[in-house]
Write a protein that holds these residues in place. Structure first.
Motif, PDB file in Angstrom:
ATOM      1  N   GLN A  96     -25.890 130.439  69.663  1.00 18.58           N
ATOM      2  CA  GLN A  96     -24.773 129.643  70.170  1.00 18.58           C
ATOM      3  C   GLN A  96     -23.596 130.529  70.566  1.00 18.58           C
ATOM      4  O   GLN A  96     -22.943 130.298  71.591  1.00 18.58           O
ATOM      5  N   GLU A 152     -35.757 123.843  73.836  1.00 14.14           N
ATOM      6  CA  GLU A 152     -35.636 124.117  75.275  1.00 14.14           C
ATOM      7  C   GLU A 152     -34.954 125.456  75.519  1.00 14.14           C
ATOM      8  O   GLU A 152     -35.370 126.237  76.383  1.00 14.14           O
ATOM      9  N   ALA A 153     -33.899 125.750  74.760  1.00 15.58           N
ATOM     10  CA  ALA A 153     -33.120 126.968  74.982  1.00 15.58           C
ATOM     11  C   ALA A 153     -33.928 128.228  74.724  1.00 15.58           C
ATOM     12  O   ALA A 153     -33.716 129.256  75.380  1.00 15.58           O
ATOM     13  N   GLU A 208     -24.650 124.796  66.363  1.00 15.74           N
ATOM     14  CA  GLU A 208     -23.823 124.219  67.424  1.00 15.74           C
ATOM     15  C   GLU A 208     -22.375 124.038  66.978  1.00 15.74           C
ATOM     16  O   GLU A 208     -21.441 124.433  67.697  1.00 15.74           O
ATOM     17  N   ARG A 233     -34.213 119.538  69.632  1.00 15.45           N
ATOM     18  CA  ARG A 233     -34.766 119.430  70.986  1.00 15.45           C
ATOM     19  C   ARG A 233     -34.051 120.405  71.929  1.00 15.45           C
ATOM     20  O   ARG A 233     -34.691 121.103  72.722  1.00 15.45           O
ATOM     21  N   ARG A 234     -32.732 120.491  71.801  1.00 12.93           N
ATOM     22  CA  ARG A 234     -31.969 121.412  72.647  1.00 12.93           C
ATOM     23  C   ARG A 234     -32.323 122.858  72.342  1.00 12.93           C
ATOM     24  O   ARG A 234     -32.453 123.682  73.262  1.00 12.93           O
TER      25      ARG A 234
END
Length: 414
Positions: free
Chosen positions: A25, A129-130, A386, A125-126
């Motif tokens: 992050q 993908e990242a 995050e 989920r984020r």
């Protein structure tokens, strides 16, 4: 450094899922990151049950936990181990846990945990993908099974009345029951949760995170971190950084103690046994055998049985009886797995109120922390990354971090 000012460089101490999520992050915000990790594959992140446990909203420090503790003791066949030889480690913690178990504190704790857990699955989920590995995150639920009509009735009533946040328990259909009985003829009844999930393979997750960190330009240092105080700032020896993040799991306790903060965190140790897959289905969701307090998870190349809550010293020898009992459970249930391939023990970092510590230290300019996630480190790793990324990056965190301030347990850093 003001309350919402931005760090240009940050040292993140700890390479588990929490530390790696924070590092990614920060790097995504253009911050120069050094990730310091000595423990590597031994961290609890890489030996857990792989369960994204969004249903565990109510803190384990609660009246219900206190009432059930005597019948759940290891010596009575249960999962809770309080080794007499380790009483000097766990007794002070247990007394603080009792004080943290009032109904008022439990209600406040559930609201706080709920604020993180409602974002846990979307954050996973984020992250999938990242890091270019969305298939490692499967938000397809889990099942809870019982071996008698009596325990099934009690379990169903308990889950129906429980605060499970965004997760919901539901019935298992006839095909599902047939599939469960093929796994174990001992299963009498079961429920299936929606809104929970799993990591399909922890080893592959670690490799995917490593690749993402490298692509993001994060510097990796395999060393033991040492902190000291320099005026109103904290310095990590050997590393030039504006900000310091302590996210080293149970190791955070000694790191923080070196600068004068005594954290009431205990090593809540868990055990697992990994078996060759045998005939266990490759796409099977996690299965909790609630009568035995055991969760069975399929990973890419193994089936893992995990359990136990052992309050102890982090450096105490493992208790082989825990592995033996897991293996006995698997045999008694006649689970269709192959031979044992490995055994593991690791320490969950647990604070007495069963809330994590996430935030910025009061009294110093540049110290941040994220540890004490107890059983929910895997679940809450990405969402913790995050919100701490937002905080360190000079943004207002999307979730109120006030309930997770470490000062609630220790007071300000002296």
């Amino acid at each position: 450094m003001g309350e919402t000012s931005r760090c240009a460089s940050v040292a993140v101490i700890g390479g588990g899922i929490v530390g790696r999520s924070i590092a990614l992050q920060l790097a995504a915000r253009g911050i120069a990151v050094t990730l310091i990790d000595l423990e590597g594959a031994g961290a609890a992140s890489w030996g857990n049950a792989g369960h994204i446990a969004t249903e565990q909203v109510v803190p384990l420090a609660s009246p219900a936990t206190l009432r059930s503790a005597p019948r759940r003791l290891f010596l009575r066949g249960g999962p809770l181990a309080l080794p007499p030889a380790m009483a000097r480690s766990w007794l002070p913690f247990a007394l603080r846990l009792v004080r943290a178990s009032s109904r008022r504190q439990v209600a406040a704790g559930a609201r706080a945990l709920g604020s993180l857990l409602c974002e846990a699955a979307p954050a996973w989920r984020r992250l999938g993908e990242a890091i270019g590995a969305p298939g490692l995150v499967a938000l397809d639920g889990h099942e809870v099974a019982w071996e008698s009509a009596r325990s099934a009735d009690a379990g169903r009533r308990a889950w129906a009345q429980a605060n499970t946040g965004t997760a919901r328990p539901g019935n298992v259909d006839a095909a599902g029951h047939a599939a469960l009985r093929r796994l174990s003829p001992a299963v009498v009844d079961a429920i299936r949760f929606v809104g929970t999930g799993r990591i399909t393979d922890l080893d592959q997750l670690a490799h995917a995170l490593d690749g993402a960190l490298a692509r993001a330009g994060v510097t990796r240092v395999a060393a033991e971190a040492r902190l000291h105080r320099a005026g109103d700032r904290i310095v990590c020896e050997g590393v030039e950084a504006d900000g310091i993040v302590v996210a080293a799991g149970i190791g955070s306790r000694d790191l923080i103690r070196a600068i004068g903060w005594r954290v009431p965190m205990i090593a809540e140790r868990g055990y697992h046994v990994r078996f060759a897959p045998g005939d266990w289905p490759a796409d099977r969701i996690p299965l909790v055998f609630e009568d035995r307090s055991m969760i069975v998870t399929r990973y890419a190349d193994c089936v893992q049985a995990a359990g136990f809550v052992e309050f102890s010293r982090v450096d105490a020898p493992a208790d082989p009886r825990k592995w033996q009992r897991l293996e006995a459970h698997v045999a008694a249930l006649r689970l269709p797995v192959g031979p044992v391939v490995s055994r593991w023990m690791g320490a969950r970092p647990t604070l007495p109120d069963y809330l994590p510590a996430i935030g910025r230290a009061v009294g110093v300019d540049n110290l941040f922390y994220a540890f004490g996630h107890q059983h929910l480190g895997l679940t809450m790793g990405p969402v913790t990354g995050e919100v701490l990324g937002q905080l360190i990056g000079g943004e207002t965190p999307a979730i109120d971090l006030t309930p997770f301030a470490l000062e609630r347990l220790t007071g300000p850093l002296p």
